[in-house]
Structures are given as structure tokens and as C-alpha cells.
Design a protein around this motif. Structure first.
Motif, PDB file in Angstrom:
ATOM      1  N   ASP A   1       0.859  -1.181   0.000  1.00 54.46           N
ATOM      2  CA  ASP A   1       0.000   0.000   0.000  1.00 54.46           C
ATOM      3  C   ASP A   1       0.895   1.231   0.000  1.00 54.46           C
ATOM      4  OD1 ASP A   1       0.994   0.019   2.562  1.00 54.46           O
ATOM      5  OD2 ASP A   1      -0.928  -0.397   3.531  1.00 54.46           O
ATOM      6  N   HIS A   2       0.322   2.414   0.213  1.00 57.30           N
ATOM      7  CA  HIS A   2       1.076   3.659   0.115  1.00 57.30           C
ATOM      8  C   HIS A   2       1.833   3.706  -1.224  1.00 57.30           C
ATOM      9  CE1 HIS A   2       0.403   3.349   4.473  1.00 57.30           C
ATOM     10  NE2 HIS A   2       0.340   4.662   4.429  1.00 57.30           N
ATOM     11  N   LEU A   3       1.072   3.574  -2.297  1.00 50.98           N
ATOM     12  CA  LEU A   3       1.647   3.429  -3.626  1.00 50.98           C
ATOM     13  C   LEU A   3       1.753   4.759  -4.357  1.00 50.98           C
ATOM     14  CD1 LEU A   3      -0.458   0.336  -4.720  1.00 50.98           C
ATOM     15  CD2 LEU A   3       1.818   0.337  -3.693  1.00 50.98           C
ATOM     16  N   ILE A   4       2.798   4.873  -5.158  1.00 52.34           N
ATOM     17  CA  ILE A   4       2.975   5.972  -6.095  1.00 52.34           C
ATOM     18  C   ILE A   4       3.126   5.339  -7.469  1.00 52.34           C
ATOM     19  CG2 ILE A   4       4.448   7.904  -6.812  1.00 52.34           C
ATOM     20  CD1 ILE A   4       5.409   7.923  -3.794  1.00 52.34           C
ATOM     21  N   LEU A   5       2.198   5.608  -8.364  1.00 53.33           N
ATOM     22  CA  LEU A   5       2.256   5.026  -9.702  1.00 53.33           C
ATOM     23  C   LEU A   5       2.963   5.980 -10.654  1.00 53.33           C
ATOM     24  CD1 LEU A   5      -1.374   3.632 -10.229  1.00 53.33           C
ATOM     25  CD2 LEU A   5       0.601   2.474  -9.220  1.00 53.33           C
ATOM     26  N   ILE A   6       3.906   5.446 -11.435  1.00 54.38           N
ATOM     27  CA  ILE A   6       4.537   6.198 -12.515  1.00 54.38           C
ATOM     28  C   ILE A   6       4.292   5.415 -13.795  1.00 54.38           C
ATOM     29  CG2 ILE A   6       6.656   7.152 -13.475  1.00 54.38           C
ATOM     30  CD1 ILE A   6       7.765   7.476 -10.720  1.00 54.38           C
ATOM     31  N   GLY A   7       3.371   5.910 -14.619  1.00 51.66           N
ATOM     32  CA  GLY A   7       3.013   5.225 -15.839  1.00 51.66           C
ATOM     33  C   GLY A   7       3.522   5.961 -17.062  1.00 51.66           C
ATOM     34  N   HIS A   8       4.075   5.216 -17.997  1.00 50.23           N
ATOM     35  CA  HIS A   8       4.530   5.798 -19.264  1.00 50.23           C
ATOM     36  C   HIS A   8       3.716   5.206 -20.417  1.00 50.23           C
ATOM     37  CE1 HIS A   8       7.186   5.477 -22.940  1.00 50.23           C
ATOM     38  NE2 HIS A   8       6.956   6.767 -22.814  1.00 50.23           N
ATOM     39  N   SER A   9       3.212   6.057 -21.294  1.00 51.92           N
ATOM     40  CA  SER A   9       2.524   5.633 -22.512  1.00 51.92           C
ATOM     41  C   SER A   9       1.388   4.675 -22.166  1.00 51.92           C
ATOM     42  CB  SER A   9       3.543   5.025 -23.477  1.00 51.92           C
ATOM     43  OG  SER A   9       3.005   4.869 -24.769  1.00 51.92           O
ATOM     44  N   THR A  10       1.398   3.451 -22.672  1.00 54.13           N
ATOM     45  CA  THR A  10       0.346   2.490 -22.335  1.00 54.13           C
ATOM     46  C   THR A  10       0.220   2.316 -20.824  1.00 54.13           C
ATOM     47  OG1 THR A  10       0.465   1.288 -24.423  1.00 54.13           O
ATOM     48  CG2 THR A  10      -0.308   0.046 -22.512  1.00 54.13           C
ATOM     49  N   GLY A  11       1.323   2.496 -20.104  1.00 51.46           N
ATOM     50  CA  GLY A  11       1.276   2.413 -18.651  1.00 51.46           C
ATOM     51  C   GLY A  11       0.392   3.475 -18.022  1.00 51.46           C
ATOM     52  N   VAL A  12       0.162   4.576 -18.733  1.00 49.05           N
ATOM     53  CA  VAL A  12      -0.787   5.585 -18.262  1.00 49.05           C
ATOM     54  C   VAL A  12      -2.195   4.993 -18.281  1.00 49.05           C
ATOM     55  CG1 VAL A  12      -1.803   7.845 -18.752  1.00 49.05           C
ATOM     56  CG2 VAL A  12       0.667   7.497 -19.017  1.00 49.05           C
ATOM     57  N   SER A  13      -2.553   4.356 -19.381  1.00 50.80           N
ATOM     58  CA  SER A  13      -3.877   3.728 -19.479  1.00 50.80           C
ATOM     59  C   SER A  13      -4.055   2.634 -18.436  1.00 50.80           C
ATOM     60  CB  SER A  13      -4.082   3.150 -20.879  1.00 50.80           C
ATOM     61  OG  SER A  13      -4.140   4.172 -21.850  1.00 50.80           O
ATOM     62  N   VAL A  14      -3.018   1.823 -18.232  1.00 52.87           N
ATOM     63  CA  VAL A  14      -3.096   0.760 -17.228  1.00 52.87           C
ATOM     64  C   VAL A  14      -3.282   1.361 -15.833  1.00 52.87           C
ATOM     65  CG1 VAL A  14      -1.858  -1.165 -16.157  1.00 52.87           C
ATOM     66  CG2 VAL A  14      -1.770  -0.843 -18.643  1.00 52.87           C
ATOM     67  N   SER A  15      -2.600   2.467 -15.567  1.00 51.25           N
ATOM     68  CA  SER A  15      -2.746   3.132 -14.263  1.00 51.25           C
ATOM     69  C   SER A  15      -4.157   3.669 -14.076  1.00 51.25           C
ATOM     70  CB  SER A  15      -1.726   4.264 -14.143  1.00 51.25           C
ATOM     71  OG  SER A  15      -0.404   3.779 -14.204  1.00 51.25           O
ATOM     72  N   TYR A  16      -4.696   4.321 -15.110  1.00 51.53           N
ATOM     73  CA  TYR A  16      -6.068   4.827 -15.026  1.00 51.53           C
ATOM     74  C   TYR A  16      -7.059   3.675 -14.833  1.00 51.53           C
ATOM     75  CZ  TYR A  16      -4.689   9.512 -16.687  1.00 51.53           C
ATOM     76  OH  TYR A  16      -4.138  10.765 -16.830  1.00 51.53           O
ATOM     77  N   ALA A  17      -6.850   2.585 -15.556  1.00 47.04           N
ATOM     78  CA  ALA A  17      -7.754   1.442 -15.419  1.00 47.04           C
ATOM     79  C   ALA A  17      -7.687   0.860 -14.011  1.00 47.04           C
ATOM     80  CB  ALA A  17      -7.409   0.375 -16.458  1.00 47.04           C
ATOM     81  N   LEU A  18      -6.493   0.819 -13.432  1.00 47.90           N
ATOM     82  CA  LEU A  18      -6.358   0.338 -12.057  1.00 47.90           C
ATOM     83  C   LEU A  18      -7.169   1.204 -11.103  1.00 47.90           C
ATOM     84  CD1 LEU A  18      -4.750  -1.678 -10.142  1.00 47.90           C
ATOM     85  CD2 LEU A  18      -3.212   0.271  -9.763  1.00 47.90           C
TER      86      LEU A  18
END
Length: 265
Positions: A88-105
Motif C-alpha cells: 500500500d502507500h503506492l505511487i504510480l509512474i506510468g509511461h505511454s500504455t502504462g498511463v492507461s493501465v494506471s487509469y484502469a487500475l
């Protein structure tokens, strides 16, 4: 280390750092693997963060499969991995498709505690229309399949990468099957996460490449305006293409760590 998802796919991941510290989760772009964050992992660990890198199904050292190649399933894979590791206490760093995966999460798993989000050179919606003017250059719904098939031939960076970085990534990269993973790219191009951005409750740093060949850099400020969290910011890497974390690694690390410091997480 490996993790088996609920539908039987073996994912490769690596968790580093001191137990109890906030965890930065790196979420890759399409066709990329864990090794593309080689300039970030030591820099963020030096700031006392734990770091988690992982490979999507059919990417990097994870298992090659012909199912589940869609954004929602990758987000589910990540959710299962995070739950298994009890993070827990997560910080997401998404690049390109990883942005979409982060939003979906965020959309599918609001119970997962995300303290901050950093998105790099991808808008929440990649097709422009009358309500959103910041999609991928000249992309329409009718062109998605054609655009996806052209992706392997596209040049993504503007600044040349340092030779040592190119060599290190080359030594760790495994062959990637663009044809077999085409369904994932097609699915990603049609996603619309504008509603997710509007309803986010965490600070968000929106990043863009000033010379990206895929998007106008204005998408970062436009998405920031939708979100409106008082601690959110946007930033453009001048003269960078689609991958600022490799093209301007020192600047990327400084911008992100400085912003995280202001949050006092």
C-alpha cells in the motif's frame, strides 16, 4: 521473481528497497519492459523509496500468451500482484500504455491505496473530438487498426540516448512480438479515461514530451485542468520525444522527486 495471475499467466517482477517506505510502481509502455527504468530505480531508491518494476503478459520476461491482451486485464494483473505483495502507500509512474493501465487500475480497484500518480506522455483519451482536442495526432476511431500496425516503424525519441543506456537496455531486452500483441495496442488506442481524471482524489503530476511525435504537449496542461487537485502539476520536457525518462533521465528524476517532496507523503 515471478507471480502467477488468476488466469495462470506468469509475470516477472522485482521489488527493491527498505520495507515500510512508500512504494513507487513503474508501469511500462507498450513493447517496453522493466529494464527501461534503469535510470530511475537507483535514483528513487536513493530517495528512500521502495520500487516495483514488472513486465506485462507477453512483454519482457513474462509469459507469452494469446489471451488477456487488453488494458483492463493488465490493470487486473497489477492489482493481483499488488495484493499478493500486500503493498500500500503506492505511487504510480506510468509511461505511454502504462498511463492507461494506471487509469484502469484506479477505475477498477478504488480499494487500492494510491497516494500519488505520475503520467508520462499520454493523454487520458487518444482520439480528439469536439470535447477533447488533445488526442494522438490525427487519430480517429476508423484509423485505430492502421495506426496500431504502423507503431513498430515509428521513431519515438527526439534526443539520442546515451550510449551506455542503449547498451544496457539492449543487453536486457528480449524479442518482442508486435503481431501477437497487436490486440493490446488496438484496445489501448480506443480508451477514454477522461472521467477517471475528473474524479481522481490524489495529487497527479502530468508530464509531456515537448517534441513528442505522438501527441501535442498541451495534453498535460489540459488533463491537469480537468483534475484540479490543489497539489497537482503539469510539466513539459523541452526537446524530448515520447520517452523523457530515458531522453532526459536526470531532469525526469529531479522533476518527479522534487514534486513528491512537496507532497510530504
Amino acid at each position: 521473481m515471478n507471480f502467477i495471475t488468476s488466469d495462470g499467466v506468469k509475470l516477472s517482477y522485482e521489488l527493491k528497497g527498505q520495507y515500510g517506505q512508500p512504494v513507487i510502481v513503474f508501469v511500462n509502455g507498450y513493447s517496453a519492459s522493466q529494464c527501461t527504468w534503469l535510470e530511475q530505480v537507483p535514483a528513487f531508491m536513493a530517495q528512500s523509496y521502495r520500487v516495483l518494476t514488472w513486465d506485462y503478459r507477453s512483454h519482457g520476461h513474462s509469459q507469452r500468451v494469446d489471451y488477456g491482451l487488453r488494458i483492463a486485464r493488465l490493470a487486473q494483473d497489477l492489482a493481483e500482484l499488488l495484493t499478493s505483495l500486500q503493498l500500500d502507500h503506492l505511487i504510480l509512474i506510468g509511461h505511454s500504455t502504462g498511463v492507461s493501465v494506471s487509469y484502469a487500475l484506479l477505475s477498477l480497484h478504488p480499494e487500492i491505496s494510491v497516494m500519488a500518480l505520475i503520467t508520462e506522455d499520454q493523454p487520458p483519451k487518444m482520439i480528439a473530438d469536439d470535447d477533447w482536442h488533445y488526442g494522438r495526432h490525427q487519430l480517429t476511431y476508423a484509423d485505430i487498426v492502421t495506426a496500431a500496425k504502423k507503431f513498430p516503424t515509428m521513431r519515438l525519441i527526439k534526443r539520442p540516448l546515451p550510449q551506455d543506456v542503449k547498451i544496457a537496455i539492449g543487453q536486457q531486452t528480449v524479442p518482442f512480438d508486435y503481431g501477437a500483441t497487436l490486440p493490446l495496442l488496438i484496445d489501448g488506442l480506443g480508451q477514454n479515461f477522461l472521467d477517471v481524471v475528473r474524479h481522481e482524489q490524489m495529487p497527479h503530476l502530468f508530464l509531456a514530451g515537448g517534441a513528442s511525435l505522438l501527441y501535442d504537449a498541451e495534453h498535460a496542461a489540459a488533463a491537469h485542468a480537468l483534475q484540479q487537485h490543489p497539489l497537482s502539476q503539469d510539466y513539459v520536457f523541452a526537446d524530448c520525444g515520447h520517452i523523457p525518462h530515458l531522453e532526459a533521465a536526470d531532469e525526469f528524476n529531479r522533476v518527479v522527486t522534487d514534486w513528491l517532496t512537496t507532497l510530504k507523503l
